[in-house]
Design an enzyme around this catalytic site. Structure first.
Site, short mmCIF file in Angstrom:
data_model
loop_
_atom_site.label_atom_id
_atom_site.label_comp_id
_atom_site.label_asym_id
_atom_site.label_seq_id
_atom_site.Cartn_x
_atom_site.Cartn_y
_atom_site.Cartn_z
N ARG A 112 0.10 -7.84 0.28
CA ARG A 112 0.40 -7.52 1.69
C ARG A 112 -0.55 -8.23 2.65
NH1 ARG A 112 3.81 -2.97 2.88
NH2 ARG A 112 5.19 -2.81 1.12
N ASP A 170 10.75 -8.87 0.70
CA ASP A 170 10.47 -7.49 0.29
C ASP A 170 11.10 -7.26 -1.08
OD1 ASP A 170 9.37 -4.79 1.64
OD2 ASP A 170 10.98 -4.34 0.24
N TYR A 184 13.34 3.44 -6.35
CA TYR A 184 13.87 3.37 -4.98
C TYR A 184 15.36 3.65 -4.97
CZ TYR A 184 9.53 2.10 -2.80
OH TYR A 184 8.24 2.15 -2.34
O1 CP3 Z 1 2.22 -10.30 2.33
C1 CP3 Z 1 2.89 -9.89 1.38
O2 CP3 Z 1 2.39 -9.23 0.44
C2 CP3 Z 1 4.33 -10.33 1.27
C3 CP3 Z 1 5.33 -9.47 1.76
C4 CP3 Z 1 5.69 -8.15 1.08
C5 CP3 Z 1 6.36 -7.11 1.80
N1 CP3 Z 1 6.68 -6.13 0.91
C6 CP3 Z 1 6.69 -7.14 3.24
C7 CP3 Z 1 6.81 -5.84 3.94
C8 CP3 Z 1 5.57 -7.73 -0.24
C9 CP3 Z 1 4.94 -8.41 -1.42
C10 CP3 Z 1 6.21 -6.45 -0.33
C11 CP3 Z 1 6.35 -5.70 -1.59
C12 CP3 Z 1 6.83 -4.32 -1.56
N2 CP3 Z 1 7.75 -3.76 -0.73
C13 CP3 Z 1 6.46 -3.34 -2.49
C14 CP3 Z 1 5.55 -3.56 -3.68
C15 CP3 Z 1 4.14 -3.58 -3.29
C16 CP3 Z 1 3.59 -2.23 -3.00
O3 CP3 Z 1 3.19 -2.01 -1.86
O4 CP3 Z 1 3.57 -1.44 -3.96
C17 CP3 Z 1 7.14 -2.16 -2.17
C18 CP3 Z 1 7.02 -0.83 -2.88
C19 CP3 Z 1 7.96 -2.44 -1.05
C20 CP3 Z 1 8.93 -1.53 -0.38
C21 CP3 Z 1 8.61 -1.33 1.04
N3 CP3 Z 1 8.72 -2.28 2.02
C22 CP3 Z 1 8.17 -0.13 1.65
C23 CP3 Z 1 7.91 1.16 0.90
C24 CP3 Z 1 8.04 -0.40 3.01
C25 CP3 Z 1 7.71 0.59 4.09
C26 CP3 Z 1 6.29 0.97 4.07
C27 CP3 Z 1 5.49 0.02 4.91
O5 CP3 Z 1 4.48 -0.49 4.43
O6 CP3 Z 1 5.89 -0.12 6.06
C28 CP3 Z 1 8.34 -1.76 3.22
C29 CP3 Z 1 8.29 -2.50 4.50
C30 CP3 Z 1 7.51 -3.78 4.52
N4 CP3 Z 1 7.61 -4.78 3.60
C31 CP3 Z 1 6.58 -4.22 5.52
C32 CP3 Z 1 6.15 -5.51 5.16
C33 CP3 Z 1 5.21 -6.41 5.92
C34 CP3 Z 1 6.22 -3.45 6.77
C35 CP3 Z 1 7.41 -3.58 7.64
C36 CP3 Z 1 7.20 -3.73 9.08
O7 CP3 Z 1 6.75 -4.78 9.55
O8 CP3 Z 1 7.59 -2.79 9.75
#
Ligand code: CP3
Length: 347
Positions: A28, A77, A154
């Site tokens: 992230r 994602d 999920y």
């Molecule tokens: O920089 C990076 O790592 C690359 C981008 C990336 C995102 N999601 C973008 C994102 C990566 C590698 C992920 C992986 C991801 N997504 C995982 C596995 C890693 C982990 O955290 O265990 C999981 C479980 C998800 C599912 C997911 N996506 C959730 C549960 C959420 C909501 C929670 C949150 O953090 O907001 C997301 C949204 C998400 N994916 C965001 C980002 C940057 C935030 C969204 C936003 O900008 O509003």
């Protein structure tokens, strides 16, 4: 043609080769803690950024420019492949992901459509190509996908879960449907990651983030064969494959046996113990507690030095956080960690 890499220490460490300094990147590393990301996010939804190669490339490069990390990670994602599965994926602002039609019974698994990854998720390949061109060989690009247990959770829990009650019940009460679901996810994930590698990803990471919720015996029975079916063909392509999960301290060898060039671990295990458990033959990625980035600089530095000390004298360490960077993290703290890791380990 792909430009040659100016900085390949991440790929070298993945392969257990000597490096001029320990490579560092952050799960992230692109996201809300960066003002540059929030500026783009103000005008676009998460899915819009994921589906625009130009925006995805811009966001992917933000931490490379700002932090000097040794690898970029594709902006996407893990849940994107759920969209073509027809379950009604939505990212509701502030609420995380939700599905309109989660999996609740065996018949729901039967209804999951087969789809062409190239057609439905080709926009991700386009992002990879655009990012590789924009990076111009500065650092390698990591592609990624979700691991089978995490993806299933999920689909079944419809969002994040604390105890994974519905997923575990489905697994044990509907073992045949679970098996079909796993096999569907294996096919999609292998095709999806192969597509990313063909488009130019230099390495891939499988995020089975929640797999540590399982009893090791259940992991071996219900997940490991499917994780292996994903990982083995990817390792065969020759690019490094990172196999990551959290809370896996009690099942590290099971994860290793499922496959991967590198095993990613969180902070709940001492890194030295993880190295010892895993033995030679795999590299280890981790494992700073992301909350340490929120603390005083002196304790942060102490934690970073602790991680480096645990890896000292071993080849095959990729420095990372043990789970994603939190949105409230000060970007200066992250930049300071990159500098410290490089300064402490430079040969
Ligand atoms: O920089 C990076 O790592 C690359 C981008 C990336 C995102 N999601 C973008 C994102 C990566 C590698 C992920 C992986 C991801 N997504 C995982 C596995 C890693 C982990 O955290 O265990 C999981 C479980 C998800 C599912 C997911 N996506 C959730 C549960 C959420 C909501 C929670 C949150 O953090 O907001 C997301 C949204 C998400 N994916 C965001 C980002 C940057 C935030 C969204 C936003 O900008 O509003």
């Amino acid at each position: 043609m792909k430009p040659p890499l100016a900085n390949d220490r991440f790929l070298r460490a993945c392969r257990g080769e000597p490096v001029d300094a320990t490579p560092v990147w952050f799960m992230r590393q692109a996201g809300r803690y960066m003002a540059e990301y929030r500026a783009i996010r103000k005008h676009h939804t998460l899915l819009e950024i994921c589906k625009s190669a130009k925006l995805a490339a811009e966001v992917t490069l933000q931490p490379v420019d700002r932090l000097g990390v040794d690898a970029a990670i594709l902006f996407a994602d893990i849940l994107l492949p759920l969209e073509p599965l027809g379950v009604g994926l939505e990212f509701v602002h502030g609420d995380g992901p939700t599905l309109q039609r989660p999996i609740t019974c065996a018949a729901d698994v039967e209804r999951l459509p087969a789809f062409s990854v190239e057609t439905e998720l080709g926009y991700v390949a386009e992002s990879v190509r655009t990012i590789v061109a924009a990076l111009a060989g500065r650092v390698p690009l990591i592609g990624f996908a979700g691991g089978p247990f995490t993806m299933a959770s999920y689909l079944i829990e419809n969002g994040h879960s604390k105890n994974f009650v519905a997923t575990k019940r489905f697994m044990t009460e509907e073992p045949a449907a679970w098996d079909r679901l796993m096999r569907a996810l294996v096919d999609v994930t292998v095709a999806y990651l192969r597509m990313q590698i063909a488009a130019g990803a230099d390495a891939v990471q499988l995020f089975d983030s929640w797999v540590g919720a399982l009893a090791p015996a259940d992991y071996r029975r219900f997940v490991q064969p499917h994780a292996h079916a994903i990982l083995a063909p990817l390792v065969e392509t020759g690019v490094p494959v990172v196999h990551f999960g959290t809370q896996t301290g009690a099942m590290l060898r099971d994860l290793r046996d499922a496959g991967g060039t590198v095993i990613g671990v969180d902070w709940r295990i001492d890194l030295g113990r993880a190295f010892d458990e895993l033995g030679r033959g795999v590299a280890v990625q981790g494992n700073l507690d992301p909350v340490a980035l929120l603390g005083p600089r002196a304790t942060l530095e102490e934690s970073v030095r602790g991680v480096l000390a645990a890896a000292h004298g071993r080849t095959g360490h990729v420095f990372n956080v043990g789970h994603g960077i939190l949105p409230e993290t000060p970007v200066e703290a992250v930049a300071a960690v990159v500098e410290l890791v490089h300064a402490e380990t430079a040969s």
